[in-house]
Design a protein around this motif. Structure first.
Motif, PDB file in Angstrom:
ATOM      1  N   ASN A 130       0.839  -1.302   0.089  1.00 31.68           N
ATOM      2  CA  ASN A 130       0.040   0.131   0.251  1.00 31.68           C
ATOM      3  C   ASN A 130       0.733   1.317   0.111  1.00 31.68           C
ATOM      4  N   ALA A 145      -0.339   4.512  -0.029  1.00 33.85           N
ATOM      5  CA  ALA A 145      -0.808   5.550   0.112  1.00 33.85           C
ATOM      6  C   ALA A 145      -0.149   6.643   0.603  1.00 33.85           C
ATOM      7  N   GLY A 153      -1.546   8.774   2.596  1.00 34.46           N
ATOM      8  CA  GLY A 153      -1.722   9.262   4.020  1.00 34.46           C
ATOM      9  C   GLY A 153      -3.441   9.104   3.978  1.00 34.46           C
ATOM     10  N   PRO A 154      -4.040   8.856   5.156  1.00 38.29           N
ATOM     11  CA  PRO A 154      -3.420   7.561   5.582  1.00 38.29           C
ATOM     12  C   PRO A 154      -3.004   6.704   5.238  1.00 38.29           C
ATOM     13  N   SER A 155      -1.790   6.008   5.974  1.00 33.41           N
ATOM     14  CA  SER A 155      -0.850   5.143   5.033  1.00 33.41           C
ATOM     15  C   SER A 155      -0.539   3.920   5.968  1.00 33.41           C
ATOM     16  N   ARG A 156       0.420   3.301   5.182  1.00 34.73           N
ATOM     17  CA  ARG A 156       0.980   1.819   6.063  1.00 34.73           C
ATOM     18  C   ARG A 156       1.419   1.956   7.438  1.00 34.73           C
ATOM     19  N   LEU A 157       1.043   1.270   8.279  1.00 35.88           N
ATOM     20  CA  LEU A 157       1.579   1.307   9.648  1.00 35.88           C
ATOM     21  C   LEU A 157       2.664  -0.028  10.011  1.00 35.88           C
ATOM     22  N   PRO A 158       3.428   0.252  10.790  1.00 40.04           N
ATOM     23  CA  PRO A 158       4.525  -0.882  11.053  1.00 40.04           C
ATOM     24  C   PRO A 158       3.772  -2.131  11.282  1.00 40.04           C
ATOM     25  N   ASP A 159       4.024  -3.416  10.708  1.00 36.95           N
ATOM     26  CA  ASP A 159       3.591  -4.631  11.160  1.00 36.95           C
ATOM     27  C   ASP A 159       3.598  -4.783  12.881  1.00 36.95           C
ATOM     28  N   LEU A 180       0.754  -2.634  14.236  1.00 36.14           N
ATOM     29  CA  LEU A 180      -0.591  -3.397  14.021  1.00 36.14           C
ATOM     30  C   LEU A 180      -0.792  -4.589  15.031  1.00 36.14           C
ATOM     31  N   GLN A 238      -0.971  11.084  10.161  1.00 35.70           N
ATOM     32  CA  GLN A 238      -1.243  10.197   9.359  1.00 35.70           C
ATOM     33  C   GLN A 238      -0.372   9.792   8.281  1.00 35.70           C
ATOM     34  N   GLY A 241       0.972   7.562  12.469  1.00 36.25           N
ATOM     35  CA  GLY A 241      -0.323   6.647  12.625  1.00 36.25           C
ATOM     36  C   GLY A 241      -1.277   6.936  12.407  1.00 36.25           C
ATOM     37  N   PRO A 242      -2.334   7.312  13.105  1.00 36.69           N
ATOM     38  CA  PRO A 242      -3.735   7.422  12.861  1.00 36.69           C
ATOM     39  C   PRO A 242      -4.094   8.964  12.493  1.00 36.69           C
ATOM     40  N   HIS A 255      -2.496   2.330  -4.618  1.00 39.67           N
ATOM     41  CA  HIS A 255      -2.543   3.612  -4.163  1.00 39.67           C
ATOM     42  C   HIS A 255      -1.416   4.282  -4.849  1.00 39.67           C
ATOM     43  N   PHE A 306      -7.181  -3.252  12.740  1.00 40.46           N
ATOM     44  CA  PHE A 306      -5.902  -3.594  12.510  1.00 40.46           C
ATOM     45  C   PHE A 306      -5.346  -4.673  11.744  1.00 40.46           C
ATOM     46  N   ARG A 350      -5.059  -6.757   8.275  1.00 39.44           N
ATOM     47  CA  ARG A 350      -4.880  -6.189   6.920  1.00 39.44           C
ATOM     48  C   ARG A 350      -6.026  -7.081   6.128  1.00 39.44           C
ATOM     49  N   GLY A 352      -4.403  -5.725   1.192  1.00 39.37           N
ATOM     50  CA  GLY A 352      -3.006  -5.422   1.990  1.00 39.37           C
ATOM     51  C   GLY A 352      -3.079  -4.136   2.904  1.00 39.37           C
ATOM     52  N   ILE A 375      -7.240   1.143   9.245  1.00 42.66           N
ATOM     53  CA  ILE A 375      -6.561   2.514   9.770  1.00 42.66           C
ATOM     54  C   ILE A 375      -5.511   3.080   8.878  1.00 42.66           C
ATOM     55  N   GLU A 376      -5.193   2.246   8.004  1.00 44.86           N
ATOM     56  CA  GLU A 376      -3.902   2.430   6.726  1.00 44.86           C
ATOM     57  C   GLU A 376      -4.630   2.876   5.685  1.00 44.86           C
ATOM     58  N   ARG A 377      -5.937   3.092   5.257  1.00 45.78           N
ATOM     59  CA  ARG A 377      -6.483   3.239   4.018  1.00 45.78           C
ATOM     60  C   ARG A 377      -6.612   4.717   3.825  1.00 45.78           C
ATOM     61  N   PRO A 378      -6.359   5.211   2.661  1.00 49.55           N
ATOM     62  CA  PRO A 378      -6.534   6.558   2.343  1.00 49.55           C
ATOM     63  C   PRO A 378      -7.979   7.038   2.470  1.00 49.55           C
TER      64      PRO A 378
END
Lengths: 372, 372
Positions: free
Chosen positions: A14, A16, A18-24, A27, A206, A210-211, A334, B35, B37, B41, B45-48
């Motif tokens: 992903n 994107a 923002g909002p965008s990928r967070l660290p595994d 999550l 974001q 994070g959020p 994205h 939280f 995926r 993917g 919380i990670e989606r634009p």
């Protein structure tokens, strides 16, 4: 900590903005830590903001962030509700000081978001544009050096990284006695940042934090003396800094998540290590663009290219929709550029592993073989 | 849906005034749905915010809320970042209209939060207090009937439920052509609410909706025509209503959680059923207070007592700290009254089951046996 299967490295990446990928790892922690009730009968999201449990979360997040960024002692760290666009108004509302002759505001025009910031500020004061683009192509951040900001300007604002345009400042300007203010939203925590060069830094959450719905403000204490008469109380830095847990209910869930991200960054080795990883990711992608023989192009001059938001185009723009469809099918999501500039954009924030960029670069080569 | 062990009925009951207890079913869903995926993917919380997936979440939450409250067609529902205190400024910034002669604002003074709202509004316009407390003890909401609001008032504001004082309006006043504005934060969704009586209703999320950091605004369309020249863009109702997913990045996580709460409320049978359950809970507690022979007292007149925030005192105030310690040990937490009024307060929002109130009432009787 057990990892839920869906937290394993995903085959879908992903990109994107923002909002965008967070660290595994964040999550994996977040679900249980935020929504499971503890011995006190409350989950994190259910705890009152004035209670001892949330105070610890807040203090911990603040201290972790201050350590990561080496924030000097004469700065205050605030976690405020809302996004960077709230700060576009909060900054002039707080820093204008007509009684001390600070009646205008200075801005550098580096692209989409700096223009939006200027628009908002123009509601409250005359805006002086003290620096702008050197030229159209290749794009670059305004030249730094001495910006000679008029002394009746309450501050001088720059957008450290332009998320839409894909450019970043390679160095900071000198604004003399006029405090420099940075919107650092899309590069915040992507690399070390010399806080002492700025009077105020803000960054919405974001991207690398994070959020959506929370913004970090780091403000030098002397600026808290300005009157801020027109500022709504939740916007007032002085009131927020004076009140331990905030003037109003703070976004408690977002702050807890941010704390987890700060902890993850420390576990990654801190911002120097994170910056090196980001450099490798960006180099991999920009190299792929530059070595494509003109099939792909990056519109930003090399020294000014963002490591966070890599903007590129297909020289034959009629292939862009094909590219996006093929990328989506290959699990690369994205990648569409912002509607204002078109083309493509890959956001490579801290939580994007090198493997994701590798998958993108492989797809780009394959697409060029088929369509080039 | 599998229930995590910690989501089973807890032996500890959290009576916090906000952030506060969430429904068990929402807590159980939230961790995984926010939280983990998905096939794209990305976790929620990670989606634009501009993507189709979040748009569906947003539209769904808006439609669910409109159905629950039977919001008339000529109203718009907005989910804005920040809390009710942001709206304390946003309301005057949006509704004042000097060109049409609307230069002042009217407020009813019913207690702590209405005073805070007035303080903020006084930054932008002259505040006229059109109604106040009838007397000190027993406390009551301002008498309703015809409030005769001066026609140069842009609106008339009331606080539907005073979280600190523990009182609520038993009926709405008549303000003629001046639009009535309600801060409904602490009673929102606790019972049916006749939206058509109001020009604007706002409610921050951290009571009956869910997470701190988001506020619902329901605004009548004709009020969107007012100029709102001084409003920061994220505060501007007209801009927010015109933009599908918001002028700025909305608090996506909070909106998704709110949607889950709205779904839970529908599953509970809607607001009529919820109101009946809330009535039973409040009656149980107020009866215990009133039948204690004066050991416990409720300072609010019966017809004006909040069903959401039950305020009470030990007639012998020197027992208050003993009560709080004992309650904590018995698994009854966050019962301390707000520092401005002292005593005790039990917040009985929608997510508090009757069993929690039963446990409190049992403890109160036991405490009285030991100490009375």
């Amino acid at each position: 900590m057990t990892l839920h299967p869906s937290h394993r490295v995903s085959a879908v990446w992903n990109f994107a903005a923002g909002p965008s990928r967070l660290p595994d790892a964040v999550l994996a922690r977040a679900g249980a830590e935020l929504f499971d009730r503890g011995a006190d009968g409350a989950a994190a999201i259910e705890r009152p903001f004035s209670g001892a449990a949330f105070r610890r979360v807040l203090d911990d997040a603040r201290e972790r962030l201050a350590r990561l960024l080496a924030v000097p002692d004469n700065y205050r760290v605030l976690f405020l509700a809302g996004g960077a666009m709230h700060q576009f108004s909060a900054v002039p509302m707080n820093l204008l000081d007509p009684a001390r002759g600070l009646t205008r505001v200075a801005y550098a025009d580096s692209g989409y978001w700096s223009k939006r910031a200027m628009q908002e500020a123009s509601r409250y004061a005359q805006v002086i544009v003290v620096a702008g683009h050197a030229g159209e192509r290749p794009l670059s951040a305004p030249a730094t050096g001495d910006w000679r900001v008029p002394p009746d300007c309450a501050y001088c604002h720059l957008t450290a990284n332009e998320t839409v345009d894909g450019l970043a400042y390679p160095a900071w300007p000198d604004t003399g006695d006029v405090p420099l203010v940075a919107d650092a939203t899309s590069c915040f925590l992507g690399a070390p940042f010399d806080v002492s060069r700025f009077g105020l830094i803000y960054a919405s959450a974001q991207k690398n934090i994070g959020p959506a719905g929370m913004t970090v403000v780091i403000v030098r204490e002397d600026l808290l003396q300005r009157p801020a008469r027109a500022a709504p109380s939740p916007f007032c830095y002085r009131l927020q800094a004076a009140s331990e847990a905030g003037v109003n209910t703070p976004p408690t869930l977002a702050i807890q998540l941010a704390g987890m991200v700060f902890e993850w960054l420390a576990d990654c080795g801190g911002l120097t290590a994170v910056a090196a990883a980001n450099r490798r990711k960006a180099d991999l992608l920009y190299s792929a663009i530059d070595s494509s023989g003109g099939f792909y192009t990056a519109p930003v001059a090399p020294g000014h290219r963002s490591t966070m938001n890599v903007r590129f185009h297909l020289t034959d723009d009629s292939l862009t929709e094909h590219f996006l469809l093929g990328a989506e099918a290959a699990g690369l999501t994205h990648l569409r550029g912002h509607r204002q500039v078109g083309g493509l954009r890959a956001s490579l924030y801290n939580a994007m592993p090198l493997a994701g960029v590798g998958a993108l670069v492989d797809f780009m080569a394959e697409f060029q073989r088929r369509r080039g």
